[in-house]
Design a protein around this motif. Structure first.
Motif, PDB file in Angstrom:
ATOM      1  N   TYR A   1      29.582  51.839 115.914  1.00 22.28           N
ATOM      2  CA  TYR A   1      29.539  53.260 115.555  1.00 22.28           C
ATOM      3  C   TYR A   1      28.388  54.036 116.191  1.00 22.28           C
ATOM      4  CZ  TYR A   1      26.187  52.390 111.580  1.00 22.28           C
ATOM      5  OH  TYR A   1      25.118  52.065 110.790  1.00 22.28           O
TER       6      TYR A   1
ATOM      7  N   ALA B   1      35.705  57.594 114.431  1.00 25.14           N
ATOM      8  CA  ALA B   1      34.483  57.583 113.632  1.00 25.14           C
ATOM      9  C   ALA B   1      33.724  58.903 113.770  1.00 25.14           C
ATOM     10  CB  ALA B   1      33.592  56.412 114.051  1.00 25.14           C
ATOM     11  N   THR B   2      33.658  59.422 114.991  1.00 26.75           N
ATOM     12  CA  THR B   2      32.942  60.684 115.206  1.00 26.75           C
ATOM     13  C   THR B   2      33.717  61.856 114.629  1.00 26.75           C
ATOM     14  OG1 THR B   2      32.102  59.729 117.265  1.00 26.75           O
ATOM     15  CG2 THR B   2      31.720  62.081 116.915  1.00 26.75           C
TER      16      THR B   2
ATOM     17  N   LEU C   1      33.776  52.068 109.355  1.00 28.78           N
ATOM     18  CA  LEU C   1      34.316  52.188 110.705  1.00 28.78           C
ATOM     19  C   LEU C   1      33.391  51.626 111.778  1.00 28.78           C
ATOM     20  CD1 LEU C   1      35.707  55.839 110.408  1.00 28.78           C
ATOM     21  CD2 LEU C   1      37.044  53.726 110.422  1.00 28.78           C
TER      22      LEU C   1
ATOM     23  N   ILE D   1      30.394  55.736 107.131  1.00 28.74           N
ATOM     24  CA  ILE D   1      31.031  55.462 108.419  1.00 28.74           C
ATOM     25  C   ILE D   1      30.603  54.099 108.945  1.00 28.74           C
ATOM     26  CG2 ILE D   1      31.092  56.165 110.853  1.00 28.74           C
ATOM     27  CD1 ILE D   1      31.007  59.078 109.812  1.00 28.74           C
TER      28      ILE D   1
ATOM     29  N   VAL E   1      35.505  61.810 111.899  1.00 29.62           N
ATOM     30  CA  VAL E   1      35.187  61.808 110.466  1.00 29.62           C
ATOM     31  C   VAL E   1      33.778  62.344 110.236  1.00 29.62           C
ATOM     32  CG1 VAL E   1      34.849  60.340 108.439  1.00 29.62           C
ATOM     33  CG2 VAL E   1      36.782  59.920 109.985  1.00 29.62           C
ATOM     34  N   PHE E   2      32.835  61.894 111.055  1.00 27.48           N
ATOM     35  CA  PHE E   2      31.449  62.326 110.908  1.00 27.48           C
ATOM     36  C   PHE E   2      31.301  63.830 111.121  1.00 27.48           C
ATOM     37  CE2 PHE E   2      27.351  63.080 113.206  1.00 27.48           C
ATOM     38  CZ  PHE E   2      26.534  63.009 112.087  1.00 27.48           C
TER      39      PHE E   2
ATOM     40  N   ILE F   1      28.751  57.100 117.526  1.00 26.44           N
ATOM     41  CA  ILE F   1      29.039  58.462 117.031  1.00 26.44           C
ATOM     42  C   ILE F   1      28.025  59.496 117.523  1.00 26.44           C
ATOM     43  CG2 ILE F   1      30.359  57.666 115.037  1.00 26.44           C
ATOM     44  CD1 ILE F   1      27.965  58.338 113.236  1.00 26.44           C
TER      45      ILE F   1
END
Length: 236
Positions: A183, A140-141, A177, A173, A143-144, A185
């Protein structure tokens, strides 16, 4: 306003609005009780927009140790400033959590479940499996941060106009996710409020689940580092 104070203020705003929506949806006897996932993810996305927009011109609005690490790895932020930014983010997250407690103090008193109380402050896995939870937070992180790096690329910093796409990225996200771990993140977003939960005089709050606390710290940092390395290989 200095970059340190801007990061502290921005992260505090992020947590006041982000943890605030969780409190409104999950605590007993609120007008937003039972609002569900859409309310929470929308609230967090809006929190990111407001917080980034508020301080972007002063500090770049990292508001997240994972973002600070990634920007440093990409050569877009001085390593010497990394500790002070991360410290400001952690202090801001702690302060924001205290404000949420002050705003919802009576609702905390009316809530009987320790896990619900703790959930306002920090994340927890839907299925406890530390290895898998770590991987989920890293993905997730990743993608972020990859999205943030690309959004920030033209100006080498998060300008105020970048607040909207970053907020939409957080919304996506959360919806896509966020199910396995909530999440985080953001290590500061989880650790600062978890520390606040530990020290605040909340009746029946239970423990802080410190055995899990390393996951939303390490996972986002690993994901951020991987995103920075891929971004460097991709764009040079």
């Amino acid at each position: 306003m200095t970059p340190f104070s801007a990061e502290l203020l921005g992260t505090a705003i992020l947590i006041v609005l982000g943890d605030g929506v969780v409190a409104n949806v999950t605590l007993a006897r609120t007008h937003g009780h039972g609002g569900g996932l859409i309310a929470i993810t929308t609230g967090w996305a809006t929190a990111v927009f407001v917080a980034v927009y508020a301080v972007a011109a002063v500090s770049g609005a990292h508001l997240n140790p994972a973002v600070t690490l990634a920007l440093a790895l990409r050569g877009k932020f001085a390593w010497a400033a990394v500790p002070s930014y991360m410290c400001a983010q952690l202090l801001g997250a702690f302060a924001g959590a205290v404000v949420v407690w002050l705003a919802y103090r009576r609702q905390f008193e009316a809530t009987a479940e320790p896990a619900t109380i703790r959930g306002v402050f920090c994340t927890a896995p839907a299925i406890r499996d530390p290895g898998h939870n770590l991987l989920t937070e890293a993905i997730a992180t990743f993608v972020f941060v990859l999205g943030v790096l690309q959004i920030a690329a033209p100006t080498h910093g998060l300008g105020a106009l970048d607040a909207l796409p970053v907020a939409l990225l957080v919304l996506a996200i959360g919806l896509s996710l966020g199910g396995p771990t909530g999440y985080a993140i953001n290590p500061a977003r989880d650790l600062g409020p978890r520390l606040a939960h530990a020290v605040l005089p909340i009746r029946g709050k239970g423990d802080g689940d410190w055995g899990y606390a390393w996951v939303p710290i390490v996972g986002p940092l690993v994901g951020a580092a991987a995103a920075a390395l891929l971004h460097a290989a991709w764009l040079g």
